[in-house]
Design an enzyme around this catalytic site. Structure first.
Site, PDB file in Angstrom:
ATOM      1  N   HIS A  22       0.829  -1.211   0.000  1.00 39.99           N
ATOM      2  CA  HIS A  22       0.000   0.000   0.000  1.00 39.99           C
ATOM      3  C   HIS A  22       0.864   1.262   0.000  1.00 39.99           C
ATOM      4  CE1 HIS A  22      -4.156  -1.698   1.139  1.00 39.99           C
ATOM      5  NE2 HIS A  22      -3.412  -2.662   0.646  1.00 39.99           N
ATOM      6  N   ASP A 114      -5.887   5.917   2.530  1.00 45.44           N
ATOM      7  CA  ASP A 114      -6.002   4.513   2.150  1.00 45.44           C
ATOM      8  C   ASP A 114      -7.398   4.048   2.562  1.00 45.44           C
ATOM      9  OD1 ASP A 114      -5.796   1.607   2.447  1.00 45.44           O
ATOM     10  OD2 ASP A 114      -3.641   1.892   2.259  1.00 45.44           O
TER      11      ASP A 114
END
Ligand code: UDX
Length: 458
Positions: A22, A114
């Site tokens: 990520h 995120d």
């Protein structure tokens, strides 16, 4: 301290979930924004900050807390506990950070969050800031989760063919694994499906993909969200002509390993090596590991295999020494450098989204061995939609046998039936490059975002 008027035009805070798959794409996006004179602050957990070996020089680093400053996720009793604590303490410490930056005359304009940390959006709105969602998985997978989240796709699935607008017909084996194991892993399902919680509401929705790659699904998703692709977020030295002069960075440095891999690859002829890696999290069963080990020997080609330290004990006894004439086994490698190397002929991959996009963007043929989460869906697209690789067929016990590995490697690398796959790999490599090049689909989306940041509605 940088000055807003002189040095940058707007200031974004990037809030990643603290895992490599990520952070990497979000940082690469940050780099593109920085290149367009947007200041970037990267907010990471204290635990991650303390374990980082090198810091990217194009962002300011700040810390927040996930409530586990000493050990991170590993110190939480369960995923549920981790996420709950992270959302409470993370939101509080993020608010404090925003206040601190404001007092330093360095206020944030937009939080790029995120979707595993959807509270980032709530903090943005409470603070009167823009909130931009950043998906680190494919649009296809985000679309599947959206249909589950909204109840349009009911679980447990009962049909053998699953029809979702914008996607090809899917079989159960093509769906993200969490959809099938949701009863035993409710926290994982919740975390993955909840990623779409703010879809349609966020001021911007970015995906690490490119329009040409997922046109049908993006057009179909437009009914409920304007998805902006900004990828592939591959570092400049490999793909993006605009940023060619930039210095590269690394979140983790394994220099001796990197040098050893490069030296070994330099000694091989073009397209002669099978590169094997299952990313940063996936674990293979003992039997699967043995079959893969046998398959690599039986394929009679050179191989570079990343076996993480936690997986090493599953290798057959003395395997590394006995296969050392044709194989190199390392615990980590600079994957992009490896994929970009001439010697690599194909990639046996778990089809994590980053690995899939990296291979596709660098024109490397794939042999797909998906393990879990979104990897099955990515493998389906590699095999049937983009046709840049082949998906292995497991036997009735779910094991990909050594003979199947040999069949797939030979098909993509040597056989006539693999010609179309080899042609497609070249085509997608070119299209990926065009997407991030000046005026390409992803570059245009980034420019629109930058221009909106510089001219906020009054
Ligand atoms: C996780 C999930 O497993 C994946 O399904 C999801 O799509 C993203 O998050 P991970 O399993 O680590 O990621 O796989 P992947 O998405 O492929 O990311 C791995 C990253 O680590 C890639 O950017 C790859 O280049 C890098 N890597 C991996 C290395 O640099 N060296 C290695 O030896 C292995």
């Amino acid at each position: 301290m940088e000055n807003r008027k002189g040095d940058y035009n707007a200031h974004c805070l990037i809030l990643p979930y603290p895992i490599q798959g990520h952070i990497n794409p979000m940082l690469q996006f940050a780099k593109r924004l920085r290149h367009k004179r947007i200041k970037i602050t990267l907010a990471v957990t204290k635990f991650l900050f303390n374990t980082m070996q090198e810091f990217p020089d194009f962002v300011s680093m700040e810390t927040i807390s996930d409530g586990f400053d000493e050990g991170g996720r590993a110190h939480a009793g369960s995923l549920d506990e981790y996420l709950e604590r992270f959302s409470l303490i993370g939101a509080k410490t993020l608010m404090e950070l925003l206040e601190k930056l404001k007092n330093l005359d360095c206020a944030i304009d937009c939080i790029i969050f995120d979707p595993f940390l959807s509270w980032g959006f709530e903090v943005a709105k409470k603070s009167g800031l823009l909130g931009a969602l950043f998906f680190t998985q494919s649009c296809a997978v985000d679309n599947i989760y959206y249909h589950v989240y909204t109840g349009k796709l009911k679980l447990p699935l009962s049909d053998s063919e699953i029809v979702i607008p914008g996607l090809p017909p899917l079989e159960p084996k093509d769906m993200p694994s969490v959809i099938y194991i949701h009863e035993s892993h409710p926290a994982a399902l919740k975390m993955l499906v909840n990623q779409v919680k703010h879809l349609g509401e966020a001021d911007w929705t970015f995906v690490n993909s490119f329009y040409e790659l997922e046109q049908e699904v993006i057009d179909s998703m437009a009914k409920f969200s304007s998805v902006k692709t900004i990828g592939p977020t591959i570092p400049s030295m490999y793909i993006d002509k605009q940023l060619q002069d930039d210095k590269e960075y690394g979140l983790s440095v394994f220099k001796p390993i990197a040098d050893a891999c490069k030296k070994w690859l330099d000694e091989r002829t073009p397209h002669s090596v099978i590169y094997v890696s299952f990313g940063s999290l996936a674990e293979l069963g003992l039997e699967q590991m043995e079959e893969l080990a046998k398959g690599l020997i039986a394929s009679n080609k050179y191989f570079l295999w990343v076996v993480r330290a936690s997986e090493e004990s599953k290798l057959p006894k003395n395997y590394a020494e006995e296969s050392s004439e044709i194989g190199l086994i390392v615990s980590w490698c600079p994957q992009l450098e490896v994929l970009a190397h001439d010697a690599v002929g194909c990639f046996i991959t778990h089809c994590g989204w980053n690995s899939t996009l990296e291979a596709l963007s660098l024109g490397v043929l794939m042999v797909a061995m998906p393990c879990w989460t979104d990897q099955s869906t990515n493998a389906k697209f590699v095999n049937d939609v983009w046709k840049t690789g082949i998906r292995t067929r497991p036997d009735e016990n779910g094991i990909v046998r050594n003979t199947e590995i040999v069949r797939c490697v030979e098909l993509v690398m040597d056989r006539d039936e693999g010609k179309e796959i080899r042609r497609n790999a070249i085509k997608w490599k070119e299209m990926a490059r065009e997407a991030v090049d000046k005026g390409g689909s992803s570059d245009t989306n980034i420019d629109e975002f930058v221009s909106a940041l510089m001219n906020p509605p009054i």
